[in-house]
Motif scaffolding. Structure first.
Motif, PDB file in Angstrom:
ATOM      1  N   VAL A   1       0.973  -1.134   0.032  1.00  0.00           N
ATOM      2  CA  VAL A   1      -0.515  -0.183   0.218  1.00  0.00           C
ATOM      3  C   VAL A   1       0.530   1.124   0.432  1.00  0.00           C
ATOM      4  N   SER A   2       1.799   0.695   0.598  1.00  0.00           N
ATOM      5  CA  SER A   2       3.002   2.734   0.759  1.00  0.00           C
ATOM      6  C   SER A   2       3.425   2.185   0.016  1.00  0.00           C
ATOM      7  N   VAL A   3       4.039   1.816  -0.955  1.00  0.00           N
ATOM      8  CA  VAL A   3       4.786   2.366  -2.267  1.00  0.00           C
ATOM      9  C   VAL A   3       3.610   2.329  -3.225  1.00  0.00           C
ATOM     10  N   LEU A   4       2.510   1.628  -3.328  1.00  0.00           N
ATOM     11  CA  LEU A   4       1.662   2.461  -4.255  1.00  0.00           C
ATOM     12  C   LEU A   4       0.910   3.752  -4.397  1.00  0.00           C
ATOM     13  N   CYS A   5       0.928   3.874  -3.552  1.00  0.00           N
ATOM     14  CA  CYS A   5       0.175   5.310  -2.686  1.00  0.00           C
ATOM     15  C   CYS A   5       2.009   6.365  -2.896  1.00  0.00           C
ATOM     16  N   ALA A   6       2.898   5.539  -2.587  1.00  0.00           N
ATOM     17  CA  ALA A   6       4.459   7.388  -2.322  1.00  0.00           C
ATOM     18  C   ALA A   6       4.470   7.029  -3.737  1.00  0.00           C
ATOM     19  N   TYR A   7       4.068   6.708  -5.658  1.00  0.00           N
ATOM     20  CA  TYR A   7       4.665   6.292  -6.319  1.00  0.00           C
ATOM     21  C   TYR A   7       3.276   7.063  -6.691  1.00  0.00           C
ATOM     22  N   GLY A   8       2.530   7.019  -7.128  1.00  0.00           N
ATOM     23  CA  GLY A   8       1.573   7.629  -7.063  1.00  0.00           C
ATOM     24  C   GLY A   8       1.175   8.723  -6.746  1.00  0.00           C
ATOM     25  N   LEU A   9       1.841   9.473  -5.491  1.00  0.00           N
ATOM     26  CA  LEU A   9       1.440  11.154  -4.958  1.00  0.00           C
ATOM     27  C   LEU A   9       2.826  12.151  -5.640  1.00  0.00           C
TER      28      LEU A   9
ATOM     29  N   LYS B   1      21.272   6.980   2.800  1.00  0.00           N
ATOM     30  CA  LYS B   1      20.801   7.081   2.056  1.00  0.00           C
ATOM     31  C   LYS B   1      19.664   6.764   1.971  1.00  0.00           C
ATOM     32  N   GLY B   2      18.761   6.075   2.649  1.00  0.00           N
ATOM     33  CA  GLY B   2      17.675   5.982   2.728  1.00  0.00           C
ATOM     34  C   GLY B   2      16.709   6.727   3.208  1.00  0.00           C
ATOM     35  N   MET B   3      17.106   8.062   4.157  1.00  0.00           N
ATOM     36  CA  MET B   3      15.830   8.369   4.980  1.00  0.00           C
ATOM     37  C   MET B   3      16.461   9.731   4.651  1.00  0.00           C
ATOM     38  N   LEU B   4      17.803  10.163   4.435  1.00  0.00           N
ATOM     39  CA  LEU B   4      18.771  11.067   4.445  1.00  0.00           C
ATOM     40  C   LEU B   4      17.668  11.962   2.882  1.00  0.00           C
ATOM     41  N   THR B   5      18.138  10.838   1.929  1.00  0.00           N
ATOM     42  CA  THR B   5      17.486  11.732   0.329  1.00  0.00           C
ATOM     43  C   THR B   5      16.488  11.539   0.718  1.00  0.00           C
ATOM     44  N   GLY B   6      15.259  10.492   1.074  1.00  0.00           N
ATOM     45  CA  GLY B   6      13.976  10.834   1.070  1.00  0.00           C
ATOM     46  C   GLY B   6      13.288  11.887   1.421  1.00  0.00           C
ATOM     47  N   ALA B   7      13.885  12.234   2.683  1.00  0.00           N
ATOM     48  CA  ALA B   7      13.292  13.427   3.520  1.00  0.00           C
ATOM     49  C   ALA B   7      13.619  14.532   3.036  1.00  0.00           C
TER      50      ALA B   7
ATOM     51  N   ASN C   1       6.383   7.103   6.246  1.00  0.00           N
ATOM     52  CA  ASN C   1       7.166   6.558   5.328  1.00  0.00           C
ATOM     53  C   ASN C   1       6.600   6.495   4.363  1.00  0.00           C
ATOM     54  N   ILE C   2       5.120   6.459   3.837  1.00  0.00           N
ATOM     55  CA  ILE C   2       4.842   7.005   2.730  1.00  0.00           C
ATOM     56  C   ILE C   2       5.932   8.410   1.974  1.00  0.00           C
ATOM     57  N   LEU C   3       5.776   9.210   2.818  1.00  0.00           N
ATOM     58  CA  LEU C   3       6.488  10.493   2.417  1.00  0.00           C
ATOM     59  C   LEU C   3       8.069  10.309   2.198  1.00  0.00           C
ATOM     60  N   VAL C   4       8.530  10.243   2.992  1.00  0.00           N
ATOM     61  CA  VAL C   4       9.738   9.483   3.043  1.00  0.00           C
ATOM     62  C   VAL C   4      10.152   8.239   1.909  1.00  0.00           C
ATOM     63  N   LEU C   5       9.047   7.645   0.942  1.00  0.00           N
ATOM     64  CA  LEU C   5       9.192   6.969  -0.496  1.00  0.00           C
ATOM     65  C   LEU C   5       8.830   8.020  -1.545  1.00  0.00           C
ATOM     66  N   ARG C   6       7.156   9.048  -0.654  1.00  0.00           N
ATOM     67  CA  ARG C   6       7.367   9.384  -2.536  1.00  0.00           C
ATOM     68  C   ARG C   6       8.766  10.218  -2.683  1.00  0.00           C
TER      69      ARG C   6
ATOM     70  N   ALA D   1      17.624   1.129  -1.062  1.00  0.00           N
ATOM     71  CA  ALA D   1      18.153   1.750  -0.245  1.00  0.00           C
ATOM     72  C   ALA D   1      16.580   1.768   1.152  1.00  0.00           C
ATOM     73  N   VAL D   2      15.740   3.204   0.506  1.00  0.00           N
ATOM     74  CA  VAL D   2      14.955   3.184   1.019  1.00  0.00           C
ATOM     75  C   VAL D   2      13.814   2.120   1.075  1.00  0.00           C
ATOM     76  N   LEU D   3      13.303   1.124   0.606  1.00  0.00           N
ATOM     77  CA  LEU D   3      12.508   0.404   0.830  1.00  0.00           C
ATOM     78  C   LEU D   3      13.062  -0.342   1.953  1.00  0.00           C
ATOM     79  N   ALA D   4      14.497  -1.189   2.142  1.00  0.00           N
ATOM     80  CA  ALA D   4      14.690  -2.186   2.914  1.00  0.00           C
ATOM     81  C   ALA D   4      14.762  -1.044   4.756  1.00  0.00           C
ATOM     82  N   VAL D   5      14.948   0.238   4.597  1.00  0.00           N
ATOM     83  CA  VAL D   5      14.857   0.932   5.755  1.00  0.00           C
ATOM     84  C   VAL D   5      13.317   1.046   6.147  1.00  0.00           C
TER      85      VAL D   5
END
Length: 315
Positions: free
Chosen positions: A116-124, A306-312, A178-183, A218-222
């Motif tokens: 759900v998070s990946v699909l939502c983040a990709y759409g956003l 890489k995952g958290m800082l880049t996404g944030a 988590n959705i916002l970080v993935l987005r 990286a972000v998916l693993a975190v």
């Protein structure tokens, strides 16, 4: 001094300089020996403060009843090592069943949450998607405003989820953070890659599966670790929505043991007859609850920066 050539025609490179620390910025002072010693001392004390309680828990769980009685409680120095507590816990009964329930809830819940998070983040993350700004505003509003515990309980009860394992998954299935970080991470992927895939005839599902997700390991693993640890450590939903003791996950059984409310089936008589120490059983259950997180965390640690800082930052 030994020098090597990295490529033909290149100038010699000093082996020692190759492995040296990168140069410091001009505004940073060179650390003194006292400063380095102070940093090492502080880090050592911090590590000791974290590891010492874990050491006590593990040593106590591996100690015999006689050793625990002689120590007057928690054991700091091991004398005799025994695995009686772990053997009795894993021989069947409530603790084994609770561990299996926790593993299954964690696996199913993490898979659902990540999907759900990946699909939502990709759409956003796609600026041209329908209503993505309004959906984003609604999701962010839930981070600051909540209906509260009573409406949530009434909703779960109305949906008929009480005394079901879905009550351990659905109420906390999605985290807006988590959705916002993935987005943010998805938005940082080069738009040229997406456009070239669309020119080749790829749809959104294929772009997400073959381009976006491989570049976002990286972000998916975190985020996967965040969800897994959340499900594994959760106990409040089970105490709120489950009434059957046979359905309780491991964390709730651990709470019962620590608070000495109820001994697991098969262990109560062994503790009363003196074959086992109740304290050793409590510490053994704690080790079982902490072991999966302690094993998985080092493998995901390298992806945190890489995952958290880049996404944030890019979000």
């Amino acid at each position: 001094m030994t020098a090597v050539l990295d490529d033909p025609g290149s100038r010699p490179v000093d082996r020692k300089r190759r492995w040296a620390a990168p140069p410091r910025p001009v505004w940073e002072e060179t650390p003194t020996r006292a400063g380095l010693a102070g940093k090492g001392l502080v880090l050592s004390l911090a590590c000791l403060g974290v590891l010492f309680p874990l050491w006590i828990v593990v040593v106590t769980s591996l100690s015999s009843r006689q050793t625990i009685d002689e120590a007057g409680g928690l054991v700091m120095i091991p004398r005799s090592v025994t695995f009686v507590a772990y053997r009795e816990l894993l021989s069947g009964g409530q603790v084994t069943r609770a561990a299996v329930i926790s593993v299954l809830v964690t696996l199913v819940g993490t898979l659902l949450s990540m999907t759900v998070s990946v699909l939502c983040a990709y759409g956003l993350s796609r600026s041209g998607s329908l209503g993505h700004r309004w959906v984003l505003m609604v999701l962010m509003a839930t981070m600051f405003f909540s209906a509260g515990l009573i409406p949530t309980y009434l909703l779960v009860q109305t949906l008929g989820l009480t005394d079901t394992y879905l009550a351990l998954i659905l109420p906390s299935a999605v985290s807006v953070f988590n959705i916002l970080v993935l987005r943010g991470f998805f938005m940082g992927i080069s738009p040229e890659l997406i456009d070239s895939a669309r020119i080749d005839g790829a749809g959104d599902v294929r772009i997400l599966w073959q381009i976006v997700m491989p570049l976002s390991r990286a972000v998916l693993a975190v985020i996967t670790l965040f969800y897994a640890v959340g499900y594994w450590s959760a106990w409040f939903n089970a105490s709120l929505y489950l009434n059957d003791q046979d359905m309780m996950p491991l964390q709730n059984v651990m709470i019962q043991l620590v608070q000495k409310q109820e001994a697991p089936v098969g262990l109560g008589q062994a503790i009363k007859t003196g074959e086992l120490s109740g304290l050793a059983v409590q510490m053994a259950v704690m080790v079982m609850a902490l072991l999966p997180v302690a094993v998985l965390s080092p493998f995901v640690q390298k992806h945190f920066k890489k995952g958290m800082l880049t996404g944030a930052v890019k979000g």
